[in-house]
Design a protein around this motif. Structure first.
Motif, PDB file in Angstrom:
ATOM      1  N   LYS A 121       1.107  -1.033   0.148  1.00 14.35           N
ATOM      2  CA  LYS A 121      -0.171   0.646   0.125  1.00 14.35           C
ATOM      3  C   LYS A 121       1.140   1.536  -0.162  1.00 14.35           C
ATOM      4  O   LYS A 121       1.734   0.947   0.618  1.00 14.35           O
ATOM      5  N   GLY A 122       0.373   2.735  -0.295  1.00 18.07           N
ATOM      6  CA  GLY A 122       1.282   3.400  -0.061  1.00 18.07           C
ATOM      7  C   GLY A 122      -0.027   5.162  -0.178  1.00 18.07           C
ATOM      8  O   GLY A 122      -0.887   4.640   0.204  1.00 18.07           O
ATOM      9  N   GLY A 123       0.726   5.695  -0.133  1.00 16.77           N
ATOM     10  CA  GLY A 123      -0.003   7.228   0.078  1.00 16.77           C
ATOM     11  C   GLY A 123      -0.581   8.075   1.316  1.00 16.77           C
ATOM     12  O   GLY A 123      -0.882   8.680   1.575  1.00 16.77           O
ATOM     13  N   GLU A 124       0.244   7.263   2.310  1.00 18.50           N
ATOM     14  CA  GLU A 124      -0.179   7.019   3.849  1.00 18.50           C
ATOM     15  C   GLU A 124       0.563   8.463   4.044  1.00 18.50           C
ATOM     16  O   GLU A 124       1.415   8.447   4.210  1.00 18.50           O
ATOM     17  N   LEU A 125      -0.007   8.816   5.215  1.00 14.95           N
ATOM     18  CA  LEU A 125       0.411   9.670   5.903  1.00 14.95           C
ATOM     19  C   LEU A 125       1.074   9.572   6.868  1.00 14.95           C
ATOM     20  O   LEU A 125       1.083   8.082   7.954  1.00 14.95           O
ATOM     21  N   ILE A 126       2.741   9.579   6.841  1.00 13.21           N
ATOM     22  CA  ILE A 126       3.130   8.985   7.722  1.00 13.21           C
ATOM     23  C   ILE A 126       4.101   9.858   9.476  1.00 13.21           C
ATOM     24  O   ILE A 126       3.455  11.111   9.070  1.00 13.21           O
ATOM     25  N   SER A 127       4.912   9.089   9.968  1.00 12.59           N
ATOM     26  CA  SER A 127       4.763  10.114  11.283  1.00 12.59           C
ATOM     27  C   SER A 127       5.649  10.964  10.962  1.00 12.59           C
ATOM     28  O   SER A 127       4.235  11.907  11.872  1.00 12.59           O
ATOM     29  N   LYS A 128       5.817  11.295  10.359  1.00 13.95           N
ATOM     30  CA  LYS A 128       6.888  12.931  10.548  1.00 13.95           C
ATOM     31  C   LYS A 128       5.209  13.908   9.874  1.00 13.95           C
ATOM     32  O   LYS A 128       5.180  14.505  10.195  1.00 13.95           O
ATOM     33  N   GLY A 129       4.313  13.493   8.847  1.00 12.61           N
ATOM     34  CA  GLY A 129       3.822  13.957   8.684  1.00 12.61           C
ATOM     35  C   GLY A 129       2.308  14.228   9.763  1.00 12.61           C
ATOM     36  O   GLY A 129       1.949  15.089   9.915  1.00 12.61           O
ATOM     37  N   GLU A 130       1.928  13.573  10.106  1.00 10.55           N
ATOM     38  CA  GLU A 130       1.647  13.493  11.017  1.00 10.55           C
ATOM     39  C   GLU A 130       1.823  14.163  12.309  1.00 10.55           C
ATOM     40  O   GLU A 130       1.096  15.577  13.254  1.00 10.55           O
ATOM     41  N   ASP A 131       3.000  14.799  13.214  1.00  7.45           N
ATOM     42  CA  ASP A 131       3.790  15.400  13.516  1.00  7.45           C
ATOM     43  C   ASP A 131       3.854  17.197  13.603  1.00  7.45           C
ATOM     44  O   ASP A 131       3.842  18.144  14.118  1.00  7.45           O
ATOM     45  N   GLU A 132       3.738  17.465  12.143  1.00  5.77           N
ATOM     46  CA  GLU A 132       3.428  18.470  11.547  1.00  5.77           C
ATOM     47  C   GLU A 132       2.626  19.307  11.285  1.00  5.77           C
ATOM     48  O   GLU A 132       2.287  20.002  11.464  1.00  5.77           O
ATOM     49  N   LEU A 133       0.969  18.543  11.716  1.00  6.02           N
ATOM     50  CA  LEU A 133       0.017  18.899  11.678  1.00  6.02           C
ATOM     51  C   LEU A 133      -0.090  18.507  13.024  1.00  6.02           C
ATOM     52  O   LEU A 133      -1.155  20.259  13.364  1.00  6.02           O
ATOM     53  N   TYR A 134       0.285  17.599  14.250  1.00  3.74           N
ATOM     54  CA  TYR A 134      -0.478  17.835  15.379  1.00  3.74           C
ATOM     55  C   TYR A 134       0.664  19.231  16.613  1.00  3.74           C
ATOM     56  O   TYR A 134      -0.212  19.997  16.653  1.00  3.74           O
ATOM     57  N   GLU A 135       1.761  19.782  15.500  1.00  2.00           N
ATOM     58  CA  GLU A 135       2.802  20.997  16.206  1.00  2.00           C
ATOM     59  C   GLU A 135       2.015  22.014  15.703  1.00  2.00           C
ATOM     60  O   GLU A 135       1.775  23.082  16.216  1.00  2.00           O
ATOM     61  N   LEU A 136       1.502  21.833  13.914  1.00  2.27           N
ATOM     62  CA  LEU A 136       0.802  22.934  13.866  1.00  2.27           C
ATOM     63  C   LEU A 136      -0.616  23.408  14.199  1.00  2.27           C
ATOM     64  O   LEU A 136      -0.768  24.137  14.649  1.00  2.27           O
ATOM     65  N   GLY A 137      -1.158  22.561  14.947  1.00  4.63           N
ATOM     66  CA  GLY A 137      -2.630  22.941  15.891  1.00  4.63           C
ATOM     67  C   GLY A 137      -2.314  23.421  17.291  1.00  4.63           C
ATOM     68  O   GLY A 137      -2.741  24.127  17.583  1.00  4.63           O
ATOM     69  N   ILE A 138      -1.204  22.832  17.662  1.00  3.28           N
ATOM     70  CA  ILE A 138      -0.557  23.446  19.152  1.00  3.28           C
ATOM     71  C   ILE A 138      -0.572  24.411  18.899  1.00  3.28           C
ATOM     72  O   ILE A 138      -0.208  26.069  19.666  1.00  3.28           O
ATOM     73  N   ARG A 139       0.631  24.879  17.561  1.00  3.45           N
ATOM     74  CA  ARG A 139       1.401  26.489  17.156  1.00  3.45           C
ATOM     75  C   ARG A 139      -0.582  27.312  16.731  1.00  3.45           C
ATOM     76  O   ARG A 139      -0.122  28.741  17.544  1.00  3.45           O
ATOM     77  N   ILE A 140      -1.045  26.963  16.481  1.00  4.42           N
ATOM     78  CA  ILE A 140      -2.344  28.293  16.183  1.00  4.42           C
ATOM     79  C   ILE A 140      -3.216  28.293  17.525  1.00  4.42           C
ATOM     80  O   ILE A 140      -3.480  29.164  17.656  1.00  4.42           O
ATOM     81  N   LYS A 141      -2.937  26.551  18.095  1.00  6.32           N
ATOM     82  CA  LYS A 141      -3.504  27.169  19.847  1.00  6.32           C
ATOM     83  C   LYS A 141      -2.968  28.009  20.771  1.00  6.32           C
ATOM     84  O   LYS A 141      -3.854  29.116  21.633  1.00  6.32           O
TER      85      LYS A 141
END
Length: 495
Positions: A121-141
């Protein structure tokens, strides 16, 4: 003695300057839309000075349109890398049989296999991608603390994603950061939140390109033309690789090696294998071909590319008007929407950026308002605003923050536009990042609203001379590239 010391010092400084210039080139900043967010998000226009938001102004609503985070290659591209591995083996074997010197062949070529070999399988969000969005959410908050202090409710903080798993997974990672500490789940005190999606077949807000028949026809017709545009660059670099490493590379090999470079550098942080095959000038040319493709097929190269995104722009403006109404009518806190948060794809973020008029140069905003075609982004070494690594890297985003400014005598409401979390000039608002809401609607939004989605996408367009015109365009572009012209004079709206 003194002269000798001065001479040695000059040699030392020359060496330092060479080393610094070599180190200054970071290939990870030249990967177009395959760039990782943390590497490029702070690459900004140093010549732009953000507007200083007046005292007494405060945010009352936030719109976010974000791309999914860093993902793995798709199944199709993983097969391409498997084919590359097989062909490298053939090239080395053929060179050995012809008794050609192999000392120039990079050692990693021998027995190389794709890092994704065997993946089903391919095209899935990898752990670095999870970190990017998680940290973006924290910064926006943290940045907009007053907006996110309310008790969570799906009607107060609306989270939407496309039905593609990497987009919805990005929404979840972002929400975990945004709402961390707000609940009782686990050590992070997380809380459950809702992510909604429309059917792929009818999602004209976030996957408008998938529902737009005219756009799908345009892509199908123009992808071969884009490949033709890129051929001279790939042929030039292929010739250089053959001379440099002594293997009989093809144009397809060069394309696959460039793709491997982008995947290794972005996903694996490896820059000393595939990326090291190319010189910095070659990397910038390859980056430009990618940027050109994004420009033509997703950006300003064709007005259809962004006009089909008008429903999303309307949705953004509607949410702002509802927030203004709630404030004017003094609705109780927690009874109205504070943020509308959307997670989608480069095919969403790029057209939306174009609808806002971002990354234009000089009089180009007036040109698109008058429906005049634009020139292509300039070829390196010329400077250009349009760079895929800036416009839509992994997790790339546009935020539109609605401010209330009660003390302002001319307008009580303003829109600030942030791209990848940084204020960005809007040509439609005198190149300011802070625009009166009514001016934003009149100058930036209204000109697009005369284009109805159904008319743009589903009314059959007549192109009686399309075939002849396309063949002429191929010849013109090949002539253009063979001459090495940098100041492209051909009009992209013909594509």
């Amino acid at each position: 003695m003194r002269k000798a010391l001065v001479f040695l010092l000059l040699i030392f400084l020359s060496f330092c300057n060479y080393s610094f210039s070599e180190q200054a080139f970071d290939v990870r900043k030249h990967l177009s839309t395959v760039s990782r967010y943390g590497v490029v998000k702070d690459v900004a226009d140093n010549g732009f000075t953000p507007f200083v938001i007046p005292n007494g102004c405060y945010p009352i609503h936030l719109n976010l349109v974000a791309r999914h985070g860093t993902r793995s290659p798709t199944k199709k591209r993983m097969r391409e890398l498997d084919n590359l591995a097989a062909h490298l083996e053939v090239l080395i074997r053929d060179a050995a049989q012809q008794r050609l010197p192999l000392q120039k062949v990079p050692s990693w070529f021998h027995g190389w296999q794709s890092p994704w070999k065997g993946k089903l399988k391919g095209g899935e969000l990898i752990s670095k991608g999870e970190d990017e969005l998680y940290e973006l959410g924290i910064r926006i908050k943290e940045r907009f603390a007053d907006l996110f202090k309310e008790e969570y409710h799906p009607d107060v903080y609306t989270v939407k994603a496309t039905q593609v798993p990497r987009a919805s997974a990005s929404a979840v990672a972002f929400g975990m950061g945004l709402f961390s500490g707000k609940g009782s789940l686990g050590l992070g005190h997380h809380r459950a939140f809702s992510v909604t999606s429309e059917s792929r077949a009818s999602d004209i807000l976030l996957r408008f390109y998938d529902c737009c028949e005219n756009y799908k026809e345009f892509r199908k017709q123009q992808e071969p033309a884009v490949d033709k545009l890129k051929e001279p660059i790939f042929d030039e670099i292929t010739s250089a690789l053959v001379g440099r490493y002594g293997l009989n590379f093809t144009r397809q090999d060069t394309s696959s090696l460039w793709f491997l470079c982008k995947q290794e550098a972005s996903l694996l942080n490896i820059t000393d294998q595939a990326c090291s095959l190319f010189s910095p000038p070659e990397v910038t040319l390859l980056e430009w071909t990618d940027d050109l493709e994004v420009y033509i097929l997703k950006g300003y190269g064709k007005s259809l590319n962004y006009r089909m995104g008008v429903p999303l722009l309307e949705d953004v403006v509607q949410s702002m008007e509802q927030a203004i109404k709630a404030k004017e009518e003094r609705h109780a806190p927690g009874s109205y929407e504070k943020a509308r948060l959307r997670f989608a794809h480069a095919e969403t973020v790029v057209p939306f950026s174009c609808l806002l008029g971002l990354f234009l140069e000089g009089s180009e905003f007036q040109q698109i308002q008058k429906e005049q075609p634009l020139k292509f982004p300039l070829k390196p070494p010329h400077k250009r605003n349009w760079r895929g690594s800036t416009v839509a890297p992994f997790a790339g985003n546009n935020m539109l923050v609605l401010f209330s400014c009660p003390a302002n005598s001319t307008s009580q409401y303003f829109v600030q536009v942030l791209h990848n979390e940084h204020p960005i000039p809007m040509p439609g608002c005198d190149s300011s990042d802070f625009c009166p809401f009514e001016v934003f609607k009149e100058k930036i939004v209204s000109p697009h609203l005369k284009h109805d989605y159904n008319t743009v996408c589903n009314v059959k367009l007549e192109h009686p001379q399309q075939k002849d015109k396309s063949s002429k365009i191929y010849l013109m572009y090949q002539w253009l590239f063979s001459l090495g012209k940098d100041d492209n004079k051909f009009l992209t709206d013909e594509l």
